[in-house]
Design a protein around this motif. Structure first.
Motif, PDB file in Angstrom:
ATOM      1  N   LEU A  45      -0.717  13.248 -23.656  1.00  0.00           N
ATOM      2  CA  LEU A  45      -0.615  14.842 -23.333  1.00  0.00           C
ATOM      3  C   LEU A  45       0.125  16.280 -21.909  1.00  0.00           C
ATOM      4  O   LEU A  45       0.492  16.681 -22.206  1.00  0.00           O
ATOM      5  N   LEU A  46      -0.809  14.961 -20.850  1.00  0.00           N
ATOM      6  CA  LEU A  46      -0.235  16.386 -19.969  1.00  0.00           C
ATOM      7  C   LEU A  46       1.274  16.043 -19.564  1.00  0.00           C
ATOM      8  O   LEU A  46       2.143  16.824 -18.596  1.00  0.00           O
ATOM      9  N   ALA A  47       2.121  14.650 -19.866  1.00  0.00           N
ATOM     10  CA  ALA A  47       2.976  14.033 -19.829  1.00  0.00           C
ATOM     11  C   ALA A  47       4.319  15.201 -20.725  1.00  0.00           C
ATOM     12  O   ALA A  47       5.568  14.978 -20.596  1.00  0.00           O
ATOM     13  N   MET A  48       3.343  15.681 -21.823  1.00  0.00           N
ATOM     14  CA  MET A  48       4.319  16.784 -22.867  1.00  0.00           C
ATOM     15  C   MET A  48       4.893  15.101 -23.500  1.00  0.00           C
ATOM     16  O   MET A  48       5.854  16.021 -24.624  1.00  0.00           O
ATOM     17  N   ASN A  49       4.103  14.100 -23.989  1.00  0.00           N
ATOM     18  CA  ASN A  49       5.051  12.871 -24.233  1.00  0.00           C
ATOM     19  C   ASN A  49       4.192  13.231 -25.313  1.00  0.00           C
ATOM     20  O   ASN A  49       3.457  12.181 -26.031  1.00  0.00           O
ATOM     21  N   GLY A 400       3.018  12.110 -16.022  1.00  0.00           N
ATOM     22  CA  GLY A 400       4.364  13.571 -16.025  1.00  0.00           C
ATOM     23  C   GLY A 400       4.087  13.974 -14.240  1.00  0.00           C
ATOM     24  O   GLY A 400       4.862  14.801 -13.736  1.00  0.00           O
ATOM     25  N   ALA A 401       3.098  13.795 -13.715  1.00  0.00           N
ATOM     26  CA  ALA A 401       2.837  14.018 -12.311  1.00  0.00           C
ATOM     27  C   ALA A 401       3.871  13.824 -11.949  1.00  0.00           C
ATOM     28  O   ALA A 401       4.385  14.536 -10.431  1.00  0.00           O
ATOM     29  N   ILE A 402       4.247  12.710 -11.637  1.00  0.00           N
ATOM     30  CA  ILE A 402       5.567  11.877 -10.592  1.00  0.00           C
ATOM     31  C   ILE A 402       6.977  11.424 -11.789  1.00  0.00           C
ATOM     32  O   ILE A 402       6.257  10.803 -12.426  1.00  0.00           O
ATOM     33  N   ARG A 403       8.151  12.290 -12.165  1.00  0.00           N
ATOM     34  CA  ARG A 403       8.798  12.663 -12.849  1.00  0.00           C
ATOM     35  C   ARG A 403       9.410  11.470 -12.712  1.00  0.00           C
ATOM     36  O   ARG A 403       9.763  10.970 -11.150  1.00  0.00           O
ATOM     37  N   PRO A 404      10.410  10.297 -13.488  1.00  0.00           N
ATOM     38  CA  PRO A 404      11.102   9.417 -12.999  1.00  0.00           C
ATOM     39  C   PRO A 404      11.990   9.547 -12.889  1.00  0.00           C
ATOM     40  O   PRO A 404      12.727  10.777 -12.180  1.00  0.00           O
ATOM     41  N   ILE A 405      12.227   9.190 -11.464  1.00  0.00           N
ATOM     42  CA  ILE A 405      13.520   9.714 -10.542  1.00  0.00           C
ATOM     43  C   ILE A 405      14.789   8.666 -10.415  1.00  0.00           C
ATOM     44  O   ILE A 405      13.722   6.979  -9.869  1.00  0.00           O
ATOM     45  N   THR A 406      15.860   8.170  -9.747  1.00  0.00           N
ATOM     46  CA  THR A 406      16.324   7.011  -9.517  1.00  0.00           C
ATOM     47  C   THR A 406      16.826   7.450  -8.148  1.00  0.00           C
ATOM     48  O   THR A 406      16.673   8.169  -7.344  1.00  0.00           O
ATOM     49  N   ARG A 407      17.057   6.529  -7.514  1.00  0.00           N
ATOM     50  CA  ARG A 407      17.397   5.808  -6.416  1.00  0.00           C
ATOM     51  C   ARG A 407      18.310   6.567  -5.366  1.00  0.00           C
ATOM     52  O   ARG A 407      17.778   7.328  -4.610  1.00  0.00           O
ATOM     53  N   GLU A 408      19.375   7.423  -6.647  1.00  0.00           N
ATOM     54  CA  GLU A 408      20.017   8.375  -5.619  1.00  0.00           C
ATOM     55  C   GLU A 408      19.637   9.410  -5.734  1.00  0.00           C
ATOM     56  O   GLU A 408      19.891  10.169  -4.319  1.00  0.00           O
ATOM     57  N   THR A 409      19.086   9.786  -6.478  1.00  0.00           N
ATOM     58  CA  THR A 409      18.047  11.262  -6.044  1.00  0.00           C
ATOM     59  C   THR A 409      17.030  11.056  -5.270  1.00  0.00           C
ATOM     60  O   THR A 409      17.245  12.506  -4.664  1.00  0.00           O
ATOM     61  N   LYS A 410      17.120  10.584  -5.486  1.00  0.00           N
ATOM     62  CA  LYS A 410      15.153   9.883  -4.328  1.00  0.00           C
ATOM     63  C   LYS A 410      15.840  10.573  -3.119  1.00  0.00           C
ATOM     64  O   LYS A 410      15.565  10.983  -1.705  1.00  0.00           O
ATOM     65  N   SER A 411      17.604   9.800  -2.792  1.00  0.00           N
ATOM     66  CA  SER A 411      17.913   9.825  -1.379  1.00  0.00           C
ATOM     67  C   SER A 411      18.455  11.049  -0.751  1.00  0.00           C
ATOM     68  O   SER A 411      18.705  12.078   0.018  1.00  0.00           O
ATOM     69  N   SER A 412      18.034  12.027  -2.064  1.00  0.00           N
ATOM     70  CA  SER A 412      18.618  13.372  -1.691  1.00  0.00           C
ATOM     71  C   SER A 412      17.462  14.366  -2.021  1.00  0.00           C
ATOM     72  O   SER A 412      17.824  15.926  -1.713  1.00  0.00           O
ATOM     73  N   THR A 413      16.605  14.111  -1.823  1.00  0.00           N
ATOM     74  CA  THR A 413      15.287  15.272  -2.614  1.00  0.00           C
ATOM     75  C   THR A 413      14.368  15.338  -1.339  1.00  0.00           C
ATOM     76  O   THR A 413      14.037  14.096  -0.444  1.00  0.00           O
ATOM     77  N   GLN A 414      14.596  16.454  -0.857  1.00  0.00           N
ATOM     78  CA  GLN A 414      13.877  16.953   0.272  1.00  0.00           C
ATOM     79  C   GLN A 414      12.535  17.240   0.061  1.00  0.00           C
ATOM     80  O   GLN A 414      11.971  18.299  -0.843  1.00  0.00           O
ATOM     81  N   ILE A 415      11.099  16.316   0.190  1.00  0.00           N
ATOM     82  CA  ILE A 415      10.050  16.621  -0.432  1.00  0.00           C
ATOM     83  C   ILE A 415       9.340  17.133   1.285  1.00  0.00           C
ATOM     84  O   ILE A 415       7.938  17.809   1.558  1.00  0.00           O
ATOM     85  N   GLY A 416       9.923  17.459   2.041  1.00  0.00           N
ATOM     86  CA  GLY A 416       9.463  18.055   3.160  1.00  0.00           C
ATOM     87  C   GLY A 416      10.452  17.784   4.932  1.00  0.00           C
ATOM     88  O   GLY A 416      11.929  17.723   4.353  1.00  0.00           O
ATOM     89  N   HIS A 417       9.870  18.339   6.091  1.00  0.00           N
ATOM     90  CA  HIS A 417      10.829  17.777   7.332  1.00  0.00           C
ATOM     91  C   HIS A 417      10.091  17.846   8.280  1.00  0.00           C
ATOM     92  O   HIS A 417       8.529  17.744   8.516  1.00  0.00           O
ATOM     93  N   ALA A 418      10.852  16.869   9.323  1.00  0.00           N
ATOM     94  CA  ALA A 418      10.301  16.265  10.830  1.00  0.00           C
ATOM     95  C   ALA A 418      10.668  17.616  11.396  1.00  0.00           C
ATOM     96  O   ALA A 418      10.655  18.812  11.550  1.00  0.00           O
ATOM     97  N   VAL A 419       8.769  17.360  12.211  1.00  0.00           N
ATOM     98  CA  VAL A 419       8.839  18.512  12.933  1.00  0.00           C
ATOM     99  C   VAL A 419       8.841  17.919  14.531  1.00  0.00           C
ATOM    100  O   VAL A 419       7.173  16.656  14.566  1.00  0.00           O
ATOM    101  N   TRP A 420       9.577  18.274  15.590  1.00  0.00           N
ATOM    102  CA  TRP A 420       9.120  17.393  17.009  1.00  0.00           C
ATOM    103  C   TRP A 420       8.197  18.242  17.596  1.00  0.00           C
ATOM    104  O   TRP A 420       8.380  19.478  17.553  1.00  0.00           O
ATOM    105  N   GLN A 421       7.224  17.464  18.436  1.00  0.00           N
ATOM    106  CA  GLN A 421       5.880  17.767  18.901  1.00  0.00           C
ATOM    107  C   GLN A 421       6.743  17.334  21.089  1.00  0.00           C
ATOM    108  O   GLN A 421       6.131  16.132  21.321  1.00  0.00           O
ATOM    109  N   PRO A 422       7.171  18.213  21.516  1.00  0.00           N
ATOM    110  CA  PRO A 422       6.982  17.643  23.113  1.00  0.00           C
ATOM    111  C   PRO A 422       5.853  17.326  23.519  1.00  0.00           C
ATOM    112  O   PRO A 422       6.213  16.233  24.346  1.00  0.00           O
TER     113      PRO A 422
END
Length: 498
Positions: A45-49, A400-422
């Motif tokens: 139901l949540l995946a709208m299947n 449907g909380a984590i939708r199907p994704i290809t390796r190519e799409t995953k490699s270009s999906t930005q879920i966050g970014h790194a922060v350096w702590q000196p």
């Protein structure tokens, strides 16, 4: 009797395979049996299947609540517990009236939680999720420990049939909730059979409402009934009133116990005669009797038709030196897996069944401790990082909380970014050369630059190009700084492709 045997066999197959989906850390079984998770009512139901949801609704309208006694793992688990008790004390149940006001309160709470996005309440009430927590937190560690013992024995005879895996607690609060849920379900099932299904479970309430209008039902032949009460005593749902020859179809799960135990042939499963519970003509035995073998075959065919709708673990250290445990950064924005689209989508669709957590081969998914999103998966990089080539969590998620994704799409999906702590970087604190984060960044988003722009001979420190960083956490994982890594990943509320 055949009806009960067919139902029991199919229930055992579903229960065993769904359990193995949570235990199989190799991911092999998901290629064959992953659809069993995706035909669960609330995740579908949540995946709208809507194809699966429509099929389950149709199945209920034709055969009654066989979903609860065959497909739902928590329902089958309750039957197993009740069966263990029944071996000691048979014929222990009795008819009781449904507590409808309580059933609909729990259903209203579930609907309100879904609308408001309160994932913690949804997770506590969803039956499939409750069993998933039990399987992944209580059963999987035992299964993996047994695997490690076999791996140790196999190593002694130079066999590579098994390999060792890490056994660790992903979340203490989730473990406690799973243990309490397990004890609660066991006590209810041990004492009263299907009390949980017919009083608390929101899915059972919805399907129970539909089952009142089912085409095939358990019904009495009053002329044959001797009021022996045996049917009421073996009914785990407490829904058969032998005194009035009635069955509460909103609670009946078509388990077949009553049919198998009736010695007088007074109970039938089929289309209930329109004339009522009693047969009025002298040829009732010829005109209204049900061929149980044909009904059993029809039921089995329907169940199988509904079902039709639907490596070895990589080393996590990559050959690096062994890293000591570190403390976890408190992220301002939690990380959600690629394919989840956004934190909002995760909160609205995830039922916290723990399947993705149990199946993550890199050890980066663990249940959230945030009260609003309790037990929903978040990412942390103390034990590994999110490898660009791995899409396991998106493959196994049934809601449907984590939708199907290809390796190519995953490699270009930005879920966050790194922060350096000196203040934590070993280059500055210990005066040594490092560059681990730069060397192991799969996106090429980290470059080592002079700490002093005007002095090329100064220590080289990392500089993060946020436009290229995908938030995989490789830099955070390989950073040697302790107790906190000198570079960590902050999550994004909404993911984007770069």
């Amino acid at each position: 009797m055949k009806l009960k045997r067919i139902r029991t066999l199919l229930a055992a197959v579903f229960f065993a395979m769904i359990t193995m989906l949570f235990l199989d850390f190799t991911g092999t079984l998901h290629h064959w049996f992953g659809w069993m998770a995706k035909v669960q009512f609330l995740p579908a139901l949540l995946a709208m299947n809507f194809i699966v949801v429509a099929a389950l609704v149709l199945l209920t309208l034709v055969f009654g609540r066989i979903y609860c006694s065959v497909i739902c793992p928590l329902g089958v688990f309750q039957d197993a517990v009740a069966w263990l008790h029944d071996r000691r004390k048979s014929h222990r149940y009795g008819y009781s009236k449904a507590i409808n006001w309580l059933r609909y309160i729990f259903l209203a709470v579930m609907i309100a939680a879904l609308v408001a996005g309160v994932g913690s309440l949804v997770a506590l009430l969803a039956p499939y999720s409750s069993y998933g927590r039990i399987a992944s937190n209580l059963i999987q560690p035992v299964y993996m420990a047994g695997n490690n013992l076999l791996a140790l024995l196999a190593e002694r005879i130079d066999s590579y049939a098994f390999y060792s895996v890490d056994v660790w607690m992903k979340s203490l609060p989730t473990f406690i909730i799973a243990a309490v849920t397990f004890l609660f379900i066991v006590v209810l099932a041990w004492r009263n059979g299907r009390t949980y299904c017919n009083t608390i479970c929101p899915v059972g309430t919805v399907l129970g409402f539909l089952a009142r209008f089912s085409w095939l039902k358990v019904y009495f032949d009053a002329e044959k009934c001797r009021s022996c009460s045996k049917c009421s005593k073996v009914c785990k749902a407490s829904c058969i009133d032998y005194k009035t020859h009635t069955v509460d179809y909103s609670r009946c799960v078509a388990c077949g116990n009553c049919l198998a135990d009736c010695r007088f042939g007074a109970l039938h499963y089929g289309r209930k005669p329109k004339t009522g519970n009693e047969n009025t003509d002298g040829n009732a035995g010829k005109g209204d009797s049900v061929d149980n073998s044909k009904r059993s075959f029809l039921l089995a065919t329907a169940m199988v038709s509904t079902a039709a709708l639907a490596e070895e673990k990589m080393k996590l250290d990559g050959g690096f030196a062994e890293l000591k445990e570190r403390k976890t950064w408190k992220r301002n924005t939690p990380l959600t897996p690629p394919g989840s689209v956004s934190a909002k989508n995760m909160a609205q669709h995830c039922t916290a069944c723990q399947l993705c957590v149990a199946e993550c081969p890199n050890g980066i998914l663990r249940p959230s401790t945030d009260l609003m999103h309790l037990m929903q998966p978040t990412m942390s990089y103390e034990r590994g990082y999110c490898r660009p080539e791995c899409t396991r969590c998106s493959e196994v998620c049934p809601a449907g909380a984590i939708r199907p994704i290809t390796r190519e799409t995953k490699s270009s999906t930005q879920i966050g970014h790194a922060v350096w702590q000196p203040f934590s970087c070993v280059v500055l604190t210990d005066g040594v050369e490092c560059g681990n984060c730069s060397r192991h960044c799969p996106a090429g988003a980290i470059e080592m630059v002079p700490n002093d722009p005007n002095d090329e001979n100064s220590a080289y420190v990392p500089a993060v190009d946020e436009s290229r960083c995908i938030g995989c956490g490789a830099c955070e994982y390989v950073c040697p700084a302790r107790p906190y890594s000198a570079i960590h990943v902050e999550g994004h509320e909404v993911h984007k492709e770069i």
